[in-house]
Design a protein around this motif. Structure first.
Motif, PDB file in Angstrom:
ATOM      1  N   VAL A 116       8.958  82.169  21.394  1.00 38.60           N
ATOM      2  CA  VAL A 116       8.229  81.105  21.797  1.00 38.60           C
ATOM      3  C   VAL A 116       8.067  81.232  23.305  1.00 38.60           C
ATOM      4  O   VAL A 116       6.915  80.794  23.745  1.00 38.60           O
ATOM      5  CB  VAL A 116       9.037  79.877  21.649  1.00 38.60           C
ATOM      6  CG1 VAL A 116       8.204  78.810  22.096  1.00 38.60           C
ATOM      7  CG2 VAL A 116       8.938  79.547  20.037  1.00 38.60           C
ATOM      8  N   ARG A 117       8.996  81.605  24.083  1.00 38.16           N
ATOM      9  CA  ARG A 117       8.918  81.725  25.253  1.00 38.16           C
ATOM     10  C   ARG A 117       8.000  82.843  25.640  1.00 38.16           C
ATOM     11  O   ARG A 117       7.179  82.703  26.524  1.00 38.16           O
ATOM     12  CB  ARG A 117      10.448  82.382  25.843  1.00 38.16           C
ATOM     13  CG  ARG A 117      10.488  82.976  27.204  1.00 38.16           C
ATOM     14  CD  ARG A 117      10.031  81.835  28.357  1.00 38.16           C
ATOM     15  NE  ARG A 117      11.130  80.884  28.423  1.00 38.16           N
ATOM     16  CZ  ARG A 117      11.165  79.817  29.375  1.00 38.16           C
ATOM     17  NH1 ARG A 117       9.996  79.518  29.747  1.00 38.16           N
ATOM     18  NH2 ARG A 117      12.125  79.027  29.239  1.00 38.16           N
ATOM     19  N   GLU A 118       7.751  83.952  24.891  1.00 34.35           N
ATOM     20  CA  GLU A 118       6.777  85.091  25.181  1.00 34.35           C
ATOM     21  C   GLU A 118       5.209  84.364  25.039  1.00 34.35           C
ATOM     22  O   GLU A 118       4.236  84.885  25.655  1.00 34.35           O
ATOM     23  CB  GLU A 118       7.040  86.407  24.385  1.00 34.35           C
ATOM     24  CG  GLU A 118       6.123  87.337  24.402  1.00 34.35           C
ATOM     25  CD  GLU A 118       6.528  88.709  23.559  1.00 34.35           C
ATOM     26  OE1 GLU A 118       5.439  89.485  23.461  1.00 34.35           O
ATOM     27  OE2 GLU A 118       7.590  88.800  23.280  1.00 34.35           O
ATOM     28  N   ARG A 119       5.169  83.672  23.851  1.00 33.29           N
ATOM     29  CA  ARG A 119       3.839  83.226  23.483  1.00 33.29           C
ATOM     30  C   ARG A 119       3.464  82.060  24.073  1.00 33.29           C
ATOM     31  O   ARG A 119       1.946  81.589  24.361  1.00 33.29           O
ATOM     32  CB  ARG A 119       3.647  83.290  21.937  1.00 33.29           C
ATOM     33  CG  ARG A 119       4.182  84.496  21.035  1.00 33.29           C
ATOM     34  CD  ARG A 119       3.955  84.117  19.592  1.00 33.29           C
ATOM     35  NE  ARG A 119       4.681  85.501  18.819  1.00 33.29           N
ATOM     36  CZ  ARG A 119       4.472  85.650  17.609  1.00 33.29           C
ATOM     37  NH1 ARG A 119       4.010  84.405  16.907  1.00 33.29           N
ATOM     38  NH2 ARG A 119       5.291  86.404  17.040  1.00 33.29           N
ATOM     39  N   TYR A 120       4.042  80.901  24.325  1.00 37.95           N
ATOM     40  CA  TYR A 120       3.839  79.680  24.774  1.00 37.95           C
ATOM     41  C   TYR A 120       4.654  79.397  25.986  1.00 37.95           C
ATOM     42  O   TYR A 120       5.342  78.328  25.821  1.00 37.95           O
ATOM     43  CB  TYR A 120       3.969  78.672  23.591  1.00 37.95           C
ATOM     44  CG  TYR A 120       3.182  79.271  22.203  1.00 37.95           C
ATOM     45  CD1 TYR A 120       1.939  79.114  22.229  1.00 37.95           C
ATOM     46  CD2 TYR A 120       3.857  79.477  21.260  1.00 37.95           C
ATOM     47  CE1 TYR A 120       1.260  79.528  20.954  1.00 37.95           C
ATOM     48  CE2 TYR A 120       3.433  79.855  19.940  1.00 37.95           C
ATOM     49  CZ  TYR A 120       2.035  80.030  20.026  1.00 37.95           C
ATOM     50  OH  TYR A 120       1.446  80.214  18.790  1.00 37.95           O
ATOM     51  N   PRO A 121       4.769  80.017  27.178  1.00 30.03           N
ATOM     52  CA  PRO A 121       5.674  79.763  28.129  1.00 30.03           C
ATOM     53  C   PRO A 121       5.506  78.328  28.730  1.00 30.03           C
ATOM     54  O   PRO A 121       6.427  77.656  29.015  1.00 30.03           O
ATOM     55  CB  PRO A 121       5.521  80.911  29.206  1.00 30.03           C
ATOM     56  CG  PRO A 121       4.186  81.317  28.677  1.00 30.03           C
ATOM     57  CD  PRO A 121       4.034  81.389  27.323  1.00 30.03           C
ATOM     58  N   ALA A 122       4.135  77.888  29.119  1.00 34.34           N
ATOM     59  CA  ALA A 122       3.961  76.706  29.593  1.00 34.34           C
ATOM     60  C   ALA A 122       4.514  75.644  28.720  1.00 34.34           C
ATOM     61  O   ALA A 122       4.812  74.409  29.066  1.00 34.34           O
ATOM     62  CB  ALA A 122       2.529  76.530  29.960  1.00 34.34           C
ATOM     63  N   ASP A 123       3.995  75.927  27.565  1.00 35.39           N
ATOM     64  CA  ASP A 123       4.481  74.600  26.440  1.00 35.39           C
ATOM     65  C   ASP A 123       5.982  74.549  26.241  1.00 35.39           C
ATOM     66  O   ASP A 123       6.498  73.373  26.306  1.00 35.39           O
ATOM     67  CB  ASP A 123       3.920  74.888  25.118  1.00 35.39           C
ATOM     68  CG  ASP A 123       2.261  74.658  25.282  1.00 35.39           C
ATOM     69  OD1 ASP A 123       1.506  74.143  26.124  1.00 35.39           O
ATOM     70  OD2 ASP A 123       1.561  75.314  24.139  1.00 35.39           O
ATOM     71  N   LEU A 124       6.530  75.589  26.327  1.00 40.43           N
ATOM     72  CA  LEU A 124       8.051  75.756  26.017  1.00 40.43           C
ATOM     73  C   LEU A 124       8.821  74.911  27.416  1.00 40.43           C
ATOM     74  O   LEU A 124       9.864  74.157  27.312  1.00 40.43           O
ATOM     75  CB  LEU A 124       8.480  76.967  25.975  1.00 40.43           C
ATOM     76  CG  LEU A 124      10.117  77.197  25.652  1.00 40.43           C
ATOM     77  CD1 LEU A 124      10.564  76.351  24.675  1.00 40.43           C
ATOM     78  CD2 LEU A 124      10.480  78.535  25.828  1.00 40.43           C
ATOM     79  N   ASP A 125       8.302  75.210  28.751  1.00 44.44           N
ATOM     80  CA  ASP A 125       8.737  74.562  29.785  1.00 44.44           C
ATOM     81  C   ASP A 125       8.481  73.167  29.855  1.00 44.44           C
ATOM     82  O   ASP A 125       9.372  72.326  30.192  1.00 44.44           O
ATOM     83  CB  ASP A 125       8.018  75.285  31.130  1.00 44.44           C
ATOM     84  CG  ASP A 125       8.356  76.773  31.238  1.00 44.44           C
ATOM     85  OD1 ASP A 125       9.672  77.079  30.833  1.00 44.44           O
ATOM     86  OD2 ASP A 125       7.784  77.359  31.974  1.00 44.44           O
ATOM     87  N   ALA A 126       7.289  72.655  29.422  1.00 38.96           N
ATOM     88  CA  ALA A 126       7.174  71.369  29.345  1.00 38.96           C
ATOM     89  C   ALA A 126       8.022  70.655  28.384  1.00 38.96           C
ATOM     90  O   ALA A 126       8.697  69.695  28.370  1.00 38.96           O
ATOM     91  CB  ALA A 126       5.778  70.983  28.821  1.00 38.96           C
ATOM     92  N   TRP A 127       8.322  71.391  27.193  1.00 36.24           N
ATOM     93  CA  TRP A 127       9.256  70.928  26.148  1.00 36.24           C
ATOM     94  C   TRP A 127      10.553  70.614  26.680  1.00 36.24           C
ATOM     95  O   TRP A 127      11.181  69.710  26.230  1.00 36.24           O
ATOM     96  CB  TRP A 127       9.141  71.548  24.935  1.00 36.24           C
ATOM     97  CG  TRP A 127       9.726  71.191  23.735  1.00 36.24           C
ATOM     98  CD1 TRP A 127       9.501  70.140  22.935  1.00 36.24           C
ATOM     99  CD2 TRP A 127      10.707  71.757  23.113  1.00 36.24           C
ATOM    100  NE1 TRP A 127      10.298  70.134  21.867  1.00 36.24           N
ATOM    101  CE2 TRP A 127      11.339  71.158  21.777  1.00 36.24           C
ATOM    102  CE3 TRP A 127      11.659  72.774  23.456  1.00 36.24           C
ATOM    103  CZ2 TRP A 127      12.208  71.400  21.123  1.00 36.24           C
ATOM    104  CZ3 TRP A 127      12.651  73.280  22.781  1.00 36.24           C
ATOM    105  CH2 TRP A 127      12.976  72.614  21.595  1.00 36.24           C
ATOM    106  N   LEU A 128      11.126  71.597  27.360  1.00 31.76           N
ATOM    107  CA  LEU A 128      12.386  71.716  27.819  1.00 31.76           C
ATOM    108  C   LEU A 128      12.590  70.604  29.043  1.00 31.76           C
ATOM    109  O   LEU A 128      13.649  69.943  29.330  1.00 31.76           O
ATOM    110  CB  LEU A 128      12.778  72.944  28.509  1.00 31.76           C
ATOM    111  CG  LEU A 128      12.816  74.028  27.392  1.00 31.76           C
ATOM    112  CD1 LEU A 128      13.124  75.451  27.987  1.00 31.76           C
ATOM    113  CD2 LEU A 128      14.031  73.833  26.354  1.00 31.76           C
ATOM    114  N   ALA A 129      11.473  70.098  29.618  1.00 29.54           N
ATOM    115  CA  ALA A 129      11.651  69.422  30.725  1.00 29.54           C
ATOM    116  C   ALA A 129      11.425  67.963  30.466  1.00 29.54           C
ATOM    117  O   ALA A 129      11.965  66.773  31.008  1.00 29.54           O
ATOM    118  CB  ALA A 129      10.527  69.486  31.755  1.00 29.54           C
ATOM    119  N   SER A 130      10.865  67.519  29.185  1.00 28.93           N
ATOM    120  CA  SER A 130      10.550  66.069  29.066  1.00 28.93           C
ATOM    121  C   SER A 130      10.606  65.899  27.502  1.00 28.93           C
ATOM    122  O   SER A 130      10.029  66.500  26.520  1.00 28.93           O
ATOM    123  CB  SER A 130       9.096  65.724  29.327  1.00 28.93           C
ATOM    124  OG  SER A 130       8.555  64.752  28.933  1.00 28.93           O
TER     125      SER A 130
END
Length: 545
Positions: free
Chosen positions: A439-453
């Protein structure tokens, strides 16, 4: 582990007294007892001059099991002399302890009204729940309690009744009446005033005064009584006066006892709303038993972000196991008992082929079944829970892995499985079946947002943690109402179980990242009548070793 077993909730309307109509026993008044009476807070007045009479009502109720065979007792006393004027007792059939307490209150108030509808009444009970709710200091949330409390409030006009909590040792007369009613019911008979020895057993008026009952000039005014009760509540709070739900049962987790077990020299004098009659001796022994202490970190879990957490270390099987099953935590320092909680034993399903690979596996993916390892784990959980004998119902998520786990356990326990949609795992959208690294490799921006909020959703329209939290909270409320006073196995997934724990602790959403939940692990949360909760166990896996 889960607390002691109880019984199924009674189906009969708690207000229905047709089968066991109340029996009143009228006692001859003490000579001169009504010549001069002291109105609440107003000094003594001459009854012949139209003074307001004053009564003291002592009431009690109990169930042998919760729910279980139940009864109440009540006595109306002359406020000046302490003499008994009227006794009331009734076998209620199978109801909860708190229903029996309220029925005792109603009987006492009605008996006082029959003596004098214009009287002032001071109620003394050893149920903190009833006293605090009727005094307006605690909210009434349970659906069985609301109509009873409303009916009790209508017996006398507002302001004419005051309430005081007393220790059990000062409520012996009503306690004995309740026991007599339950004993009569067990024999298939109605309570008989002719056979009653309750007043004699309790020591009569002299014994009541010797125990410090406040009657006549000895008794507090209504305002003082209310303040005394409030002080008792504050005294029961922990550091800083914060209520601790973990101590709201005299012994954790067992069904609440009633009058039925308060007889005998070993009965606690001030253990409000303690465990069920049939379980008191076991619960008392269990107070000294050890429970699992968090000792080491747990294993992996799909759909969970790893972090350091404690896994419970236990004393093993056999006698220690049974002892731990009877009490989940030692009594704490919180406020008075709120009756038997709805206790949720949270079981994460056994392993699937995706579990050891640490892949996201929610409700929007392939819906895998258990692996051979997962089925063995479910069998071990089933054996452990069967040995403890505490589960009264099994509820599962609709997904295949949870239904399979629940089915194995339920078959061992002889129970049916109820499916609850609200227990399903979060939908991880496009991340289903992927590892965290993928997931980190394919969708890094979405994962960061998910971890943040907690409001962020997984890629592809998955479910946010905020949405999962709202769903789980609604499911929790539904299950608390449906299983009040019972111990229920909820077979679910990583995110819902973590959310149950987070909500119980009042922890922020980011706490989900800091809990590790092993496959086939057990956690326990108890939910009380006032909305409070107590986490009693987390990520217990000793049954798998």
């Amino acid at each position: 582990m889960p607390p002691g077993a109880g019984h199924h909730r009674a189906e009969r309307d708690p207000l229905d007294g047709a089968r066991h109509r109340r029996t009143l026993r009228e006692l001859p008044p003490h000579p001169g007892a009504h010549g001069r009476l002291r109105a609440v807070g107003a000094g003594s007045v001459d009854a012949s001059a139209g003074a307001v009479r004053e009564f003291v009502v002592e009431a009690d109720g109990g169930s042998r099991g919760n729910p279980g065979p139940a009864g109440y007792g009540a006595v109306v006393l002359d406020a000046a002399s302490g003499e008994s004027l009227v006794e009331a007792a009734e076998y209620l059939g199978v109801v909860t302890n708190n229903v029996a307490e309220y029925r005792g209150l109603l009987a006492g108030l009605r008996a006082a009204r029959e003596l004098d509808p214009d009287a002032r009444v001071h109620v003394r009970m050893d149920s903190k729940l009833v006293v605090e709710q009727m005094s307006g200091r605690w909210k009434i949330k349970h659906p069985d309690m609301k109509p009873l409390a409303a009916e009790a409030a209508r017996v006398f006009p507002p302001g004419r009744v005051t309430y005081e909590w007393i220790p059990r040792a000062e409520n012996k007369h009503a306690d004995r009446l309740a026991n007599e009613a339950m004993d009569a019911g067990a024999r298939g008979e109605r309570w008989s005033s002719a056979d009653s020895t309750a007043e004699l057993d309790a020591g009569g008026a002299a014994g009541r005064r010797a125990r410090g009952a406040r009657t006549g000039d000895e008794r507090e005014t209504g305002a003082a009584a209310d303040e005394r009760a409030a002080q008792a509540v504050r005294a029961g709070a922990g550091a800083g006066g914060t209520p601790s739900p973990s101590s709201r049962a005299g012994t954790e987790g067992a069904p609440r006892a009633g009058a039925g077990e308060r007889v005998g020299p070993t009965a606690p004098a001030d253990d409000e709303d303690a465990p069920s009659t049939s379980a008191r001796a076991d619960a008392e022994r269990a107070r000294t038993g050890a429970v699992a202490d968090a000792a080491r970190a747990g294993g992996g879990a799909e759909g969970s972000r790893t972090g350091a957490v404690a896994e419970s270390s236990r004393a093993g099987a056999g006698e220690a196991d049974v002892r731990a099953a009877r009490t989940v935590a030692s009594p704490g320092w919180g406020p008075p008992d709120m009756g038997a909680p709805a206790t949720f034993v949270l079981l994460r399903h056994g392993e699937t082929p995706l579990t050891p690979q640490k892949r996201f596996s929610g409700s929007g993916g392939s819906d895998p079944s258990l692996s051979s390892v997962g089925r063995e784990q479910a069998e071990r959980v089933a054996a452990s829970l069967a040995r403890r004998g505490t589960i009264q119902a099994v509820v599962a998520s609709p997904l295949a892995r949870t239904r399979e786990t629940a089915g194995i356990v339920a078959a061992r326990l002889g129970l049916e499985v109820t499916v609850e949609e609200g227990l399903r795992e979060t939908d991880f959208g496009a991340w289903e079946g992927l590892t965290f690294g993928e997931v980190r490799e394919r969708y890094p921006a979405d994962l960061d947002a998910w971890l943040a909020s907690p409001d962020a959703r997984p890629t592809g329209g998955g479910e946010s943690f905020a949405a999962t939290g709202a769903r789980v909270a609604a499911t929790r409320d539904k299950l608390v109402s449906a299983y009040a006073g019972r111990t229920v196995l909820l077979v679910s997934h990583v995110t819902p179980i973590k959310t149950f724990l987070r909500l119980a602790l009042g922890a922020p959403p980011e706490s989900l990242f800091r809990m590790e939940l092993s496959a086939a692990s057990l956690s326990v949360v108890a939910h009380y009548a006032d909305g409070g909760a107590s986490v009693r166990l987390f990520n217990e896996t000793s049954h798998l070793r």
